[in-house]
Write a protein that holds these residues in place. Structure first.
Motif, PDB file in Angstrom:
ATOM      1  N   VAL A  17       0.793  -1.278  -0.224  1.00 47.97           N
ATOM      2  CA  VAL A  17      -0.036  -0.054  -0.053  1.00 47.97           C
ATOM      3  C   VAL A  17       1.054   1.132   0.053  1.00 47.97           C
ATOM      4  O   VAL A  17       0.526   2.233  -0.733  1.00 47.97           O
ATOM      5  CB  VAL A  17      -0.942   0.031   1.151  1.00 47.97           C
ATOM      6  CG1 VAL A  17      -1.530   1.529   1.344  1.00 47.97           C
ATOM      7  CG2 VAL A  17      -1.983  -1.225   0.980  1.00 47.97           C
ATOM      8  N   LYS A  18       2.022   1.251   0.993  1.00 50.20           N
ATOM      9  CA  LYS A  18       2.861   2.394   1.008  1.00 50.20           C
ATOM     10  C   LYS A  18       3.569   2.762  -0.476  1.00 50.20           C
ATOM     11  O   LYS A  18       3.514   3.707  -0.978  1.00 50.20           O
ATOM     12  CB  LYS A  18       3.998   2.130   1.836  1.00 50.20           C
ATOM     13  CG  LYS A  18       3.348   2.066   3.143  1.00 50.20           C
ATOM     14  CD  LYS A  18       4.532   1.636   4.177  1.00 50.20           C
ATOM     15  CE  LYS A  18       3.982   1.653   5.668  1.00 50.20           C
ATOM     16  NZ  LYS A  18       5.219   1.295   6.561  1.00 50.20           N
ATOM     17  N   ILE A  19       3.846   1.525  -1.249  1.00 43.78           N
ATOM     18  CA  ILE A  19       4.469   1.492  -2.731  1.00 43.78           C
ATOM     19  C   ILE A  19       3.566   2.147  -3.525  1.00 43.78           C
ATOM     20  O   ILE A  19       3.708   3.274  -4.291  1.00 43.78           O
ATOM     21  CB  ILE A  19       4.879   0.372  -3.219  1.00 43.78           C
ATOM     22  CG1 ILE A  19       6.065  -0.270  -2.371  1.00 43.78           C
ATOM     23  CG2 ILE A  19       5.049   0.451  -4.677  1.00 43.78           C
ATOM     24  CD1 ILE A  19       6.583  -1.510  -2.820  1.00 43.78           C
ATOM     25  N   LEU A  20       2.026   1.965  -3.504  1.00 42.95           N
ATOM     26  CA  LEU A  20       1.116   2.471  -4.278  1.00 42.95           C
ATOM     27  C   LEU A  20       1.068   4.171  -4.093  1.00 42.95           C
ATOM     28  O   LEU A  20       1.023   4.798  -4.781  1.00 42.95           O
ATOM     29  CB  LEU A  20      -0.312   1.971  -4.209  1.00 42.95           C
ATOM     30  CG  LEU A  20      -0.324   0.374  -4.639  1.00 42.95           C
ATOM     31  CD1 LEU A  20      -1.491  -0.209  -4.230  1.00 42.95           C
ATOM     32  CD2 LEU A  20      -0.200   0.316  -6.248  1.00 42.95           C
ATOM     33  N   LYS A  21       1.014   4.333  -2.690  1.00 44.74           N
ATOM     34  CA  LYS A  21       0.813   5.775  -2.219  1.00 44.74           C
ATOM     35  C   LYS A  21       2.146   6.694  -2.860  1.00 44.74           C
ATOM     36  O   LYS A  21       1.946   7.567  -3.094  1.00 44.74           O
ATOM     37  CB  LYS A  21       0.644   5.781  -0.887  1.00 44.74           C
ATOM     38  CG  LYS A  21      -0.844   5.257  -0.482  1.00 44.74           C
ATOM     39  CD  LYS A  21      -1.779   5.982  -1.077  1.00 44.74           C
ATOM     40  CE  LYS A  21      -2.167   7.403  -0.465  1.00 44.74           C
ATOM     41  NZ  LYS A  21      -3.304   8.060  -1.318  1.00 44.74           N
ATOM     42  N   ILE A  22       3.280   6.072  -2.744  1.00 47.55           N
ATOM     43  CA  ILE A  22       4.541   6.534  -3.183  1.00 47.55           C
ATOM     44  C   ILE A  22       4.237   6.949  -4.721  1.00 47.55           C
ATOM     45  O   ILE A  22       4.658   7.951  -5.319  1.00 47.55           O
ATOM     46  CB  ILE A  22       5.657   5.810  -2.687  1.00 47.55           C
ATOM     47  CG1 ILE A  22       5.820   5.805  -1.437  1.00 47.55           C
ATOM     48  CG2 ILE A  22       6.875   6.292  -3.648  1.00 47.55           C
ATOM     49  CD1 ILE A  22       7.062   4.886  -1.026  1.00 47.55           C
ATOM     50  N   LEU A  23       4.010   5.995  -5.403  1.00 46.79           N
ATOM     51  CA  LEU A  23       3.861   6.007  -6.915  1.00 46.79           C
ATOM     52  C   LEU A  23       2.804   6.766  -7.601  1.00 46.79           C
ATOM     53  O   LEU A  23       2.850   7.309  -8.592  1.00 46.79           O
ATOM     54  CB  LEU A  23       3.782   4.301  -7.709  1.00 46.79           C
ATOM     55  CG  LEU A  23       5.023   3.713  -7.350  1.00 46.79           C
ATOM     56  CD1 LEU A  23       4.745   2.316  -7.917  1.00 46.79           C
ATOM     57  CD2 LEU A  23       6.344   4.261  -8.220  1.00 46.79           C
ATOM     58  N   GLU A  24       2.007   7.264  -6.698  1.00 50.20           N
ATOM     59  CA  GLU A  24       0.733   8.112  -6.821  1.00 50.20           C
ATOM     60  C   GLU A  24       1.506   9.675  -6.968  1.00 50.20           C
ATOM     61  O   GLU A  24       0.951  10.200  -7.982  1.00 50.20           O
ATOM     62  CB  GLU A  24      -0.194   8.415  -5.695  1.00 50.20           C
ATOM     63  CG  GLU A  24      -1.180   7.467  -5.668  1.00 50.20           C
ATOM     64  CD  GLU A  24      -2.045   7.727  -4.340  1.00 50.20           C
ATOM     65  OE1 GLU A  24      -1.950   8.939  -3.956  1.00 50.20           O
ATOM     66  OE2 GLU A  24      -3.042   6.976  -4.102  1.00 50.20           O
ATOM     67  N   LYS A  25       2.697   9.694  -6.504  1.00 53.41           N
ATOM     68  CA  LYS A  25       3.283  11.167  -6.640  1.00 53.41           C
ATOM     69  C   LYS A  25       4.506  11.175  -7.910  1.00 53.41           C
ATOM     70  O   LYS A  25       4.453  12.199  -8.485  1.00 53.41           O
ATOM     71  CB  LYS A  25       4.108  11.298  -5.495  1.00 53.41           C
ATOM     72  CG  LYS A  25       2.913  11.373  -4.310  1.00 53.41           C
ATOM     73  CD  LYS A  25       1.947  12.519  -4.170  1.00 53.41           C
ATOM     74  CE  LYS A  25       1.134  12.171  -2.998  1.00 53.41           C
ATOM     75  NZ  LYS A  25      -0.188  13.079  -3.300  1.00 53.41           N
ATOM     76  N   ARG A  26       5.180  10.175  -8.166  1.00 56.13           N
ATOM     77  CA  ARG A  26       6.312  10.106  -9.078  1.00 56.13           C
ATOM     78  C   ARG A  26       6.422   8.748  -9.522  1.00 56.13           C
ATOM     79  O   ARG A  26       6.039   7.633  -9.065  1.00 56.13           O
ATOM     80  CB  ARG A  26       7.222  10.793  -8.743  1.00 56.13           C
ATOM     81  CG  ARG A  26       7.833  10.455  -7.590  1.00 56.13           C
ATOM     82  CD  ARG A  26       9.261  11.210  -6.863  1.00 56.13           C
ATOM     83  NE  ARG A  26      10.260  10.639  -7.470  1.00 56.13           N
ATOM     84  CZ  ARG A  26      11.591  10.554  -6.794  1.00 56.13           C
ATOM     85  NH1 ARG A  26      11.573  10.971  -5.720  1.00 56.13           N
ATOM     86  NH2 ARG A  26      12.508  10.025  -7.308  1.00 56.13           N
ATOM     87  N   VAL A  27       7.096   8.504 -10.659  1.00 56.52           N
ATOM     88  CA  VAL A  27       7.739   7.436 -11.287  1.00 56.52           C
ATOM     89  C   VAL A  27       9.053   7.016 -10.592  1.00 56.52           C
ATOM     90  O   VAL A  27       9.682   8.141 -10.042  1.00 56.52           O
ATOM     91  CB  VAL A  27       7.962   7.588 -12.677  1.00 56.52           C
ATOM     92  CG1 VAL A  27       8.612   6.264 -13.120  1.00 56.52           C
ATOM     93  CG2 VAL A  27       6.752   7.667 -13.521  1.00 56.52           C
ATOM     94  N   MET A  28       9.275   5.915 -10.221  1.00 53.31           N
ATOM     95  CA  MET A  28      10.354   5.518  -9.432  1.00 53.31           C
ATOM     96  C   MET A  28      10.912   4.153  -9.817  1.00 53.31           C
ATOM     97  O   MET A  28      10.384   3.234 -10.393  1.00 53.31           O
ATOM     98  CB  MET A  28      10.018   5.358  -7.869  1.00 53.31           C
ATOM     99  CG  MET A  28       9.829   6.852  -7.257  1.00 53.31           C
ATOM    100  SD  MET A  28       9.560   6.683  -5.565  1.00 53.31           S
ATOM    101  CE  MET A  28      11.010   7.025  -4.784  1.00 53.31           C
ATOM    102  N   CYS A  29      12.413   4.165  -9.716  1.00 54.73           N
ATOM    103  CA  CYS A  29      13.038   2.789 -10.003  1.00 54.73           C
ATOM    104  C   CYS A  29      12.948   2.037  -8.371  1.00 54.73           C
ATOM    105  O   CYS A  29      12.877   2.562  -7.586  1.00 54.73           O
ATOM    106  CB  CYS A  29      14.468   3.039 -10.216  1.00 54.73           C
ATOM    107  SG  CYS A  29      15.578   3.955  -9.266  1.00 54.73           S
ATOM    108  N   VAL A  30      13.417   0.798  -8.517  1.00 55.28           N
ATOM    109  CA  VAL A  30      13.399  -0.148  -7.287  1.00 55.28           C
ATOM    110  C   VAL A  30      14.477   0.595  -6.328  1.00 55.28           C
ATOM    111  O   VAL A  30      14.211   0.376  -5.096  1.00 55.28           O
ATOM    112  CB  VAL A  30      13.944  -1.411  -7.669  1.00 55.28           C
ATOM    113  CG1 VAL A  30      14.412  -2.463  -6.479  1.00 55.28           C
ATOM    114  CG2 VAL A  30      13.171  -2.238  -8.753  1.00 55.28           C
ATOM    115  N   CYS A  31      15.562   1.002  -6.905  1.00 57.10           N
ATOM    116  CA  CYS A  31      16.578   1.652  -5.598  1.00 57.10           C
ATOM    117  C   CYS A  31      16.027   2.986  -4.898  1.00 57.10           C
ATOM    118  O   CYS A  31      16.193   2.953  -3.777  1.00 57.10           O
ATOM    119  CB  CYS A  31      17.900   2.116  -6.331  1.00 57.10           C
ATOM    120  SG  CYS A  31      18.003   3.381  -7.284  1.00 57.10           S
TER     121      CYS A  31
END
Length: 115
Positions: A17-31
């Protein structure tokens, strides 16, 4: 019903769920996600794989990078509905707010220079 269960299982874990909330804000790589969550790379990758399999996250290769973003929902009506509602959920949750704020300052190039 299998598709519905897959989506529900994917969001049954707080880290996902945290990953989804983070990805709402911007594109990110695994690192970047790994740094944001304070998790091992393999753990972040496993969570991303489960979210991708459920149609909640999409990945795109960009040279050496694999960038993750929220999916557009075309793969699953259940994923589309959940993603649409999730944008309005948990935004006032202190843990989510702090994580999103922290994530805004994470940069893949700074991470690589530290290693």
């Amino acid at each position: 019903m299998k598709e519905f269960i897959r989506v529900m299982k994917a969001v049954s874990d707080p880290t996902r769920v945290k990953i989804l909330k983070i990805l709402e804000k911007r594109v990110m790589c695994v690192c970047e996600l790994q740094t944001s969550l304070g998790a091992a790379q393999s753990t972040a990758s496993k969570h991303l794989k489960m979210l991708e399999d459920a149609g909640l996250v999409a990945s795109q290769k960009d040279g050496l990078w694999v960038n993750y973003t929220l999916a557009d929902g075309h793969q699953s009506p259940f994923a589309a509905s959940l993603l649409g509602n999730l944008r309005h959920w948990l935004n006032d949750e202190p843990e989510i707010s702090a994580l999103v704020e922290k994530t805004a300052h994470i940069d893949r190039f700074e991470i690589l220079n530290k290693n």
